[in-house]
Design a protein around this motif. Structure first.
Motif, PDB file in Angstrom:
ATOM      1  N   THR A   1       0.838  -1.205   0.000  1.00  0.00           N
ATOM      2  CA  THR A   1       0.000   0.000   0.000  1.00  0.00           C
ATOM      3  C   THR A   1       0.872   1.254   0.000  1.00  0.00           C
ATOM      4  OG1 THR A   1      -0.227  -0.139   2.424  1.00  0.00           O
ATOM      5  CG2 THR A   1      -1.980  -1.099   1.108  1.00  0.00           C
ATOM      6  N   GLN A   2       2.010   1.204   0.689  1.00  0.00           N
ATOM      7  CA  GLN A   2       2.929   2.347   0.655  1.00  0.00           C
ATOM      8  C   GLN A   2       3.475   2.539  -0.764  1.00  0.00           C
ATOM      9  OE1 GLN A   2       6.203   2.207   3.446  1.00  0.00           O
ATOM     10  NE2 GLN A   2       7.142   4.064   2.657  1.00  0.00           N
ATOM     11  N   ALA A   3       3.743   1.443  -1.442  1.00  0.00           N
ATOM     12  CA  ALA A   3       4.255   1.535  -2.818  1.00  0.00           C
ATOM     13  C   ALA A   3       3.209   2.156  -3.740  1.00  0.00           C
ATOM     14  CB  ALA A   3       4.647   0.150  -3.326  1.00  0.00           C
ATOM     15  N   TYR A   4       1.937   1.792  -3.546  1.00  0.00           N
ATOM     16  CA  TYR A   4       0.859   2.377  -4.351  1.00  0.00           C
ATOM     17  C   TYR A   4       0.778   3.888  -4.134  1.00  0.00           C
ATOM     18  CZ  TYR A   4      -3.917   3.794  -5.510  1.00  0.00           C
ATOM     19  OH  TYR A   4      -5.020   4.478  -5.987  1.00  0.00           O
TER      20      TYR A   4
ATOM     21  N   ASP B   1      -1.654  -2.636 -11.653  1.00  0.00           N
ATOM     22  CA  ASP B   1      -2.249  -3.982 -11.726  1.00  0.00           C
ATOM     23  C   ASP B   1      -1.485  -4.950 -10.833  1.00  0.00           C
ATOM     24  OD1 ASP B   1      -4.335  -3.433 -13.466  1.00  0.00           O
ATOM     25  OD2 ASP B   1      -3.210  -3.970 -15.263  1.00  0.00           O
ATOM     26  N   ARG B   2      -0.164  -4.891 -10.908  1.00  0.00           N
ATOM     27  CA  ARG B   2       0.663  -5.809 -10.117  1.00  0.00           C
ATOM     28  C   ARG B   2       0.432  -5.616  -8.630  1.00  0.00           C
ATOM     29  NH1 ARG B   2       5.001  -5.884  -7.013  1.00  0.00           N
ATOM     30  NH2 ARG B   2       5.417  -3.649  -7.252  1.00  0.00           N
ATOM     31  N   LEU B   3       0.447  -4.375  -8.193  1.00  0.00           N
ATOM     32  CA  LEU B   3       0.282  -4.100  -6.767  1.00  0.00           C
ATOM     33  C   LEU B   3      -1.064  -4.602  -6.252  1.00  0.00           C
ATOM     34  CD1 LEU B   3       1.766  -0.482  -6.630  1.00  0.00           C
ATOM     35  CD2 LEU B   3       2.756  -2.525  -5.581  1.00  0.00           C
ATOM     36  N   TYR B   4      -2.122  -4.324  -7.017  1.00  0.00           N
ATOM     37  CA  TYR B   4      -3.443  -4.740  -6.531  1.00  0.00           C
ATOM     38  C   TYR B   4      -3.603  -6.248  -6.591  1.00  0.00           C
ATOM     39  CZ  TYR B   4      -8.386  -4.526  -5.440  1.00  0.00           C
ATOM     40  OH  TYR B   4      -9.611  -4.684  -4.813  1.00  0.00           O
ATOM     41  N   ASP B   5      -3.086  -6.867  -7.617  1.00  0.00           N
ATOM     42  CA  ASP B   5      -3.178  -8.324  -7.716  1.00  0.00           C
ATOM     43  C   ASP B   5      -2.495  -8.984  -6.525  1.00  0.00           C
ATOM     44  OD1 ASP B   5      -4.074 -10.516  -9.541  1.00  0.00           O
ATOM     45  OD2 ASP B   5      -1.955 -11.054  -9.428  1.00  0.00           O
ATOM     46  N   GLU B   6      -1.345  -8.469  -6.154  1.00  0.00           N
ATOM     47  CA  GLU B   6      -0.644  -9.009  -4.984  1.00  0.00           C
ATOM     48  C   GLU B   6      -1.441  -8.769  -3.701  1.00  0.00           C
ATOM     49  OE1 GLU B   6       3.548  -8.491  -4.365  1.00  0.00           O
ATOM     50  OE2 GLU B   6       3.918  -8.148  -6.498  1.00  0.00           O
ATOM     51  N   LEU B   7      -2.022  -7.569  -3.571  1.00  0.00           N
ATOM     52  CA  LEU B   7      -2.800  -7.246  -2.375  1.00  0.00           C
ATOM     53  C   LEU B   7      -4.012  -8.164  -2.229  1.00  0.00           C
ATOM     54  CD1 LEU B   7      -2.665  -3.343  -2.443  1.00  0.00           C
ATOM     55  CD2 LEU B   7      -1.944  -4.778  -0.520  1.00  0.00           C
TER      56      LEU B   7
ATOM     57  N   LYS C   1       4.212  15.421  -2.392  1.00  0.00           N
ATOM     58  CA  LYS C   1       3.204  15.241  -1.358  1.00  0.00           C
ATOM     59  C   LYS C   1       2.238  14.141  -1.768  1.00  0.00           C
ATOM     60  CE  LYS C   1       0.135  18.028   1.575  1.00  0.00           C
ATOM     61  NZ  LYS C   1      -0.454  19.372   1.800  1.00  0.00           N
ATOM     62  N   ARG C   2       1.858  13.328  -0.817  1.00  0.00           N
ATOM     63  CA  ARG C   2       0.860  12.300  -1.083  1.00  0.00           C
ATOM     64  C   ARG C   2      -0.429  12.958  -1.560  1.00  0.00           C
ATOM     65  NH1 ARG C   2      -1.978   8.386   3.532  1.00  0.00           N
ATOM     66  NH2 ARG C   2      -3.950   8.213   2.409  1.00  0.00           N
ATOM     67  N   SER C   3      -1.135  12.331  -2.493  1.00  0.00           N
ATOM     68  CA  SER C   3      -2.383  12.911  -2.974  1.00  0.00           C
ATOM     69  C   SER C   3      -3.507  12.654  -1.974  1.00  0.00           C
ATOM     70  CB  SER C   3      -2.750  12.323  -4.341  1.00  0.00           C
ATOM     71  OG  SER C   3      -2.860  10.914  -4.256  1.00  0.00           O
ATOM     72  N   GLY C   4      -4.659  13.329  -2.189  1.00  0.00           N
ATOM     73  CA  GLY C   4      -5.813  13.117  -1.318  1.00  0.00           C
ATOM     74  C   GLY C   4      -5.770  13.951  -0.057  1.00  0.00           C
ATOM     75  N   GLY C   5      -6.576  13.543   0.898  1.00  0.00           N
ATOM     76  CA  GLY C   5      -6.639  14.259   2.172  1.00  0.00           C
ATOM     77  C   GLY C   5      -7.139  13.332   3.266  1.00  0.00           C
ATOM     78  N   TYR C   6      -6.841  13.676   4.494  1.00  0.00           N
ATOM     79  CA  TYR C   6      -7.302  12.878   5.634  1.00  0.00           C
ATOM     80  C   TYR C   6      -7.197  13.697   6.914  1.00  0.00           C
ATOM     81  CZ  TYR C   6      -2.268  12.095   6.520  1.00  0.00           C
ATOM     82  OH  TYR C   6      -0.926  12.263   6.763  1.00  0.00           O
ATOM     83  N   CYS C   7      -7.814  13.170   7.945  1.00  0.00           N
ATOM     84  CA  CYS C   7      -7.668  13.730   9.292  1.00  0.00           C
ATOM     85  C   CYS C   7      -7.204  12.611  10.200  1.00  0.00           C
ATOM     86  CB  CYS C   7      -9.004  14.292   9.779  1.00  0.00           C
ATOM     87  SG  CYS C   7      -8.971  14.827  11.513  1.00  0.00           S
TER      88      CYS C   7
ATOM     89  N   GLY D   1     -13.028   1.102 -18.208  1.00  0.00           N
ATOM     90  CA  GLY D   1     -13.355   0.364 -16.994  1.00  0.00           C
ATOM     91  C   GLY D   1     -12.189   0.185 -16.054  1.00  0.00           C
ATOM     92  N   GLU D   2     -11.292   1.157 -16.041  1.00  0.00           N
ATOM     93  CA  GLU D   2     -10.095   1.025 -15.206  1.00  0.00           C
ATOM     94  C   GLU D   2      -9.988   2.133 -14.160  1.00  0.00           C
ATOM     95  OE1 GLU D   2      -7.412   1.151 -18.458  1.00  0.00           O
ATOM     96  OE2 GLU D   2      -7.915  -0.868 -19.146  1.00  0.00           O
ATOM     97  N   GLY D   3     -10.972   3.038 -14.139  1.00  0.00           N
ATOM     98  CA  GLY D   3     -10.900   4.210 -13.263  1.00  0.00           C
ATOM     99  C   GLY D   3     -10.870   3.899 -11.776  1.00  0.00           C
ATOM    100  N   TRP D   4     -11.210   2.679 -11.394  1.00  0.00           N
ATOM    101  CA  TRP D   4     -11.171   2.311  -9.979  1.00  0.00           C
ATOM    102  C   TRP D   4      -9.759   2.403  -9.405  1.00  0.00           C
ATOM    103  CZ3 TRP D   4      -8.101  -1.792  -8.567  1.00  0.00           C
ATOM    104  CH2 TRP D   4      -7.703  -2.671  -9.595  1.00  0.00           C
ATOM    105  N   GLN D   5      -8.745   2.356 -10.271  1.00  0.00           N
ATOM    106  CA  GLN D   5      -7.371   2.334  -9.763  1.00  0.00           C
ATOM    107  C   GLN D   5      -6.923   3.676  -9.186  1.00  0.00           C
ATOM    108  OE1 GLN D   5      -5.285   0.499 -13.189  1.00  0.00           O
ATOM    109  NE2 GLN D   5      -5.046  -1.290 -11.874  1.00  0.00           N
ATOM    110  N   ARG D   6      -7.701   4.741  -9.399  1.00  0.00           N
ATOM    111  CA  ARG D   6      -7.370   6.037  -8.810  1.00  0.00           C
ATOM    112  C   ARG D   6      -7.945   6.161  -7.400  1.00  0.00           C
ATOM    113  NH1 ARG D   6     -11.773   8.801  -8.263  1.00  0.00           N
ATOM    114  NH2 ARG D   6     -10.639  10.675  -7.670  1.00  0.00           N
ATOM    115  N   GLN D   7      -8.751   5.171  -6.961  1.00  0.00           N
ATOM    116  CA  GLN D   7      -9.421   5.251  -5.667  1.00  0.00           C
ATOM    117  C   GLN D   7      -8.549   4.609  -4.587  1.00  0.00           C
ATOM    118  OE1 GLN D   7     -12.619   6.895  -5.316  1.00  0.00           O
ATOM    119  NE2 GLN D   7     -11.493   6.955  -3.381  1.00  0.00           N
ATOM    120  N   HIS D   8      -7.906   5.458  -3.789  1.00  0.00           N
ATOM    121  CA  HIS D   8      -6.951   4.972  -2.786  1.00  0.00           C
ATOM    122  C   HIS D   8      -7.527   3.853  -1.913  1.00  0.00           C
ATOM    123  CE1 HIS D   8      -4.299   8.749  -2.899  1.00  0.00           C
ATOM    124  NE2 HIS D   8      -5.257   8.968  -3.762  1.00  0.00           N
TER     125      HIS D   8
END
Length: 567
Positions: A138-141, A193-199, A324-330, A473-480
């Motif tokens: 997940t850190q690599a992603y 693809d590789r990262l998610y397949d492994e996960l 900087k990492r993308s996205g946001g969080y608290c 049909g690949e847009g799901w890969q942008r969803q952290h």
């Protein structure tokens, strides 16, 4: 204290494990509740120290993923946390077996033991190597996304910095931005693809090692779902298709008419709500934060003190910068009893939503900062998202200070987006259930599932291959969350349903709505999600009538909204 002044020190792993193991043995030997309670409070103090150090390392790594020091610290925690779980599990077992369980429950709530029993179902020393590998992947992603450099119009942009161009009113420029982003994802797709397949395979292996059918049951336990089941989520998804998809579809049909486009529209055209441009905030980042201070100062005494603490402590890092990492969080920093907000301002209405959404999380954390046990400062994730999504609606009376001439656009857009988001979020959840039910799927087959579900949940999207990556049909890969927090996303949808209840209350009586919000938020994580709602006089999103009701009220408001003069 300012965030920059907070001192980070890597703990000694063996010393920490020895301390916690010693506390566990002392708890087992406790002769009375007073003695057991003192040991419990010592364990709580140690947990706060550990989580403070881990959070400081994580946040500083997020701010600049290129920083070699904090990159190494992030790797340290990725390896140490799974090892620590083995020691913490022994503490949990001792708590559950304690002869003083009744007294603990009376003082700290039964939720302490409800969650402890679930926690035992998520871990065994046998899966430590898999947990460490999961953290590494997940850190690599996140690093792949954080280091994105996208050529566009003679410049080079990060994913966050490119976002404003994706809603540009000029059709050609907007489409070009979507194509540039899509091409970047295509260029990096083999790695994604590789990262998610492994996960997926790794998580399936963990589930089976713990005695489950695969990952799904384990995933629910890891998400802390203590008051609803997979069947409840399936019924909610069905209600979304029944009630919300038609409403969202009507919103996009009206949008196509405004834009002079043929329905269904492309991803790029769906991103533009008004021909004159989407609502954008007025002012610099500092001015947006200043308006946030005005909003919270006038909303309530509690929110005024909270946001002043955030600004004075420099507890918001909001500028979009390279590396900087993308996205946001608290997140929360327990030893200092403060939250921290991480975001990427990019000149869109998202910037204001950071000040409302992420600060909604932060306010709940701040309000419950002294709560014991530490684990009950926050409730479960879907309950947390109610704080944030509802706070967005509480900001409506102050919208003009954030959006100026675009205020009317914003009010329409915000409510419409709340409704259209739920089908997307529900699709994310449905996709993940399919993926973990069939971990043997190839990357191409997963993309096929996403493309099929787009037709069910988002029929307003034209899938003609015009935009690389998205239209295929690949847009799901942008969803952290799909990579780093499996099964999280339905939490947003459940919470958005509740936030729409708050929206309806606000239209009638802001002060009464705020009383309900405080009644909900003050409970922290002391109850299950459905209990928190009931105690605050709110309806459950699992009741089909709730979703139907909020849909009807919001659709009626949108249908009657006067868009005269807005192009």
């Amino acid at each position: 204290m300012k965030f920059s002044e907070m001192i980070y020190t890597r703990p000694d792993p063996e010393a920490v494990k020895a301390t916690l193991a010693g506390l566990t043995e002392r708890l087992k030997a406790a002769r009375n509740y007073q003695e057991a309670r003192e040991i419990f409070l010592s364990q709580q103090a140690e947990s706060r120290h550990i989580h403070t150090a881990a959070t400081l390392a994580s946040v500083r790594h997020s701010i600049d993923t290129r920083d070699a020091y904090y990159d190494a610290e992030e790797k340290f925690w990725n390896n140490f946390f799974p090892e620590l779980q083995a020691v913490q599990q022994e503490w949990t077992k001792a708590m559950l077996a304690s002869p003083f369980r009744k007294e603990f429950s009376q003082e700290y709530g039964e939720i302490l033991f409800t969650n402890a029993e679930m926690e035992l179902k998520t871990f065994s020393p046998a899966i430590i190597p898999q947990l460490q590998k999961e953290n590494e992947l997940t850190q690599a992603y996140e690093k792949v996304l954080a280091t994105a450099q996208i050529p566009f119009e003679g410049g080079v942009y990060t994913l966050s910095q490119l976002s404003p161009f994706k809603t540009d009113p000029d059709d050609a420029r907007r489409l070009a931005a979507w194509k540039a982003e899509g091409q970047w994802y295509k260029d990096n797709q083999a790695e994604l693809d590789r990262l998610y397949d492994e996960l997926v395979k790794l998580r399936d292996e963990m589930g089976r090692k713990l005695g489950y059918e695969g990952y799904t049951t384990l995933g629910y336990y890891r998400m802390g779902r203590n008051c609803y089941t997979k069947d409840d989520v399936e019924k909610f998804r069905a209600a979304v298709v029944k009630y919300l998809v038609p409403v969202a579809d009507s919103i996009y049909r009206r949008q196509a008419e405004r834009l002079g486009k043929t329905y269904p529209m492309s991803f790029a055209d769906n991103a533009l709500e008004f021909r004159s441009g989407n609502p954008r905030p007025v002012g610099t980042p500092d001015e947006i934060l200043a308006q946030g201070m005005k909003f919270y100062s006038e909303l309530s005494p509690e929110t005024k003190e909270f946001f002043r603490t955030m600004l004075d402590g420099e507890l918001l890092d909001v500028l979009s910068t390279e590396g900087k990492r993308s996205g946001g969080y608290c997140t929360g920093i327990p030893d200092y009893e403060v939250p921290f907000i991480f975001a990427n301002f990019n000149g869109t209405q998202h910037d204001v939503e950071v000040v409302t959404h992420e600060a909604g999380h932060a306010f709940e954390c701040w309000l419950n900062r002294k709560r014991i046990p530490l684990e009950c400062i926050w409730p479960s994730m879907e309950a947390c998202e109610v704080h944030s999504m509802s706070m967005e609606f509480f900001a409506w009376p102050w919208a003009e200070g954030f959006f100026g001439p675009d205020t009317r656009k914003f009010l329409y857009s915000h409510l419409a987006s709340a409704l259209t988001f739920i089908p997307y979020g529900t699709m994310v959840d449905h996709f993940q259930h399919e993926v973990y039910a069939h971990p043997e799927m190839t990357p191409a087959e997963r993309h096929g599932v996403w493309k099929r579900l787009l037709g069910v949940y988002m029929p307003w999207m034209r899938l003609d291959g015009e935009i690389p990556f998205y239209s295929e049909g690949e847009g799901w890969q942008r969803q952290h969350h799909i990579y780093s927090s499996p099964f999280y996303y339905i939490d947003y949808c459940l919470a958005q349903t509740v936030s729409l209840e708050f929206w309806a209350m606000i239209q009638k009586d802001l002060k009464d709505a705020w009383r309900h919000y405080m009644a909900y938020t003050e409970q922290g994580g002391s109850r299950t999600f459905t209990e928190l709602l009931a105690n605050a006089g709110l309806e459950s999103p699992f009741d089909e009538a709730t979703l139907r009701g909020v849909c009807e009220k919001a659709k009626a408001w949108l249908d009657a909204y006067d868009l005269t003069g807005i192009q």
